[in-house]
Design an enzyme around this catalytic site. Structure first.
Site: not given
Ligand code: CA
Length: 391
Positions: A106, A113, A179, A181, A213, A217, A220, A233, A237, A339
């Protein structure tokens, strides 16, 4: 024999023709192409054993020239009559994980971002680290936990330690996020010590999917220093079931800033361009909360593939690499709730409730479209997932 009807304005017109793996009734999973609201069984329609496989891998491994040839054959096929037994309504089939995922990497290719996350995770430092505009930053993820759209996601547990906590604790993540993507699927790989030149992207990458993804948090933030994401993560996925061929994305190609600002090292300079004008939409419990624009990325998928192999690392059929969260400059274009809610400090309203991270029972659906060769939009379908309580 029957003619396939394509509804006006369908994002699955003849300029798209994405591949997937489906099963109808009690039949074994096999390769199909989506046309309108139908799925064409390619093993039945073309009489080729390679399409009777439960993944796209055997077909992808046949290489670029075959991808071009089969796309021509399918285009001709769906313009005329197709054998009755080779056509299924999409609502009557089950869609499966379309590829046997080999390796999964990834990236982190959105400047918006990366800058936002830098401000959130390292508020007292420059948001972008010094390497960011010189190489596509990425990490190796967990291929075995890539799941198809519709698969429920169990809330992960792990170690967390907020800056104000004196010691780490263990428990279900309380900052579970998404996420949004794009994912790119390698069709034909390369042996050790044979880097893929940036301009050979189209000969190696078969297609693109939507990718979520899922990211815990709190796990992480505690684990990522200094080696990057791991258990925050690797629990799941999700990808969309339809693989849109790179050959269908000609009309979507656009240049990106990662070719010029600053000029990258020679192995990352593409003739391309391979930026793609794909619009994503994120729905949270049925309410649209963001529209991440893939055209705003910094690094292209061709540059990411060249970078992934430039050290001599081999690549394989079924390798999957993600773009990284897609975020644009506007708040309503951010592809992660981290975000969008500024670390949870600025909650948003979803279905009348104030929300920052995912609760049990929440469902997230990401959709995507791009300009097609026919002048309309082609669709990526959707990647959908629902959160189940921790076990
Ligand atoms: Ca990602």
């Amino acid at each position: 024999m029957i003619a396939i009807e394509i509804p006006d304005g369908s994002p699955f017109g003849v300029d798209n023709l994405p591949y997937g793996v489906f099963s109808a009734a009690r039949d074994a999973p096999r390769v199909g192409v989506r046309v309108g609201d139908s799925v064409v069984d390619l093993a039945a329609a073309l009489g080729e054993e390679v399409f009777a496989a439960p993944t796209l891998n055997p077909f992808m491994a046949q290489g670029y020239d075959r991808w071009v040839r089969v796309r021509e054959q399918v285009t001709a096929l769906v313009a005329g009559d197709v054998p009755d037994g080779a056509v299924h309504a999409v609502r009557d089939v089950t869609l499966h994980l379309p590829i046997d995922v080999a390796d999964y990497v990834d990236f982190y290719a959105s400047e918006h971002h990366a800058s936002n996350v830098g401000r959130l995770f390292r508020p007292d430092a420059e948001p972008l680290l010094p390497n960011w505009k010189h190489l596509p930053v990425g990490y190796h993820g967990r291929a075995g936990t890539v799941v198809v759209s519709g698969t429920d996601v169990v809330r992960p547990s792990g170690q967390r330690k907020a800056p104000t906590d004196t010691a780490p604790s263990f428990g279900p993540s309380v900052r579970l996020d998404i996420e949004a993507e794009l994912g790119f699927v390698v069709g034909t790989g390369t042996p050790l010590n044979a880097p893929i030149p940036v301009d050979d992207f189209v000969r190696h990458v078969f297609g693109a999917v939507l990718l979520n993804d899922w990211s815990a948090r709190d796990i992480q933030a505690w684990e990522y220093v200094p080696l990057g994401p791991n258990l925050g993560k690797s629990f799941a996925t999700s990808i969309s079931p339809w693989v849109v061929p790179i050959l269908a994305l000609e009309a979507a190609r656009i240049p990106l800033p990662g070719q010029s600002d600053p000029e990258p090292l020679p192995y990352l300079r593409e003739t391309g361009p391979w930026g793609l004008d794909v619009d994503l939409v994120v729905e949270w419990n049925g309410e649209e909360v963001s529209r991440p624009p893939y055209r705003e990325m910094y690094w292209s998928p061709a540059q990411m593939l060249a970078h992934m192999t430039v050290n001599g690392a081999s690549s394989r059929t079924g390798d999957l690499y993600g773009s990284g969260t897609i975020s644009g400059p506007e708040k309503g274009q951010r592809g992660a709730f981290l975000e969008l809610t500024w670390g949870g400090k600025e909650p948003i309203t979803v279905k009348g409730e104030e929300r920052s991270f995912l609760l049990d029972g929440d469902e997230v659906v990401i959709t995507g479209t791009a300009p097609g060769a026919g002048g309309g939009r082609i669709g990526f379908g959707e990647v959908r997932g629902r959160i189940l309580p921790a076990r």
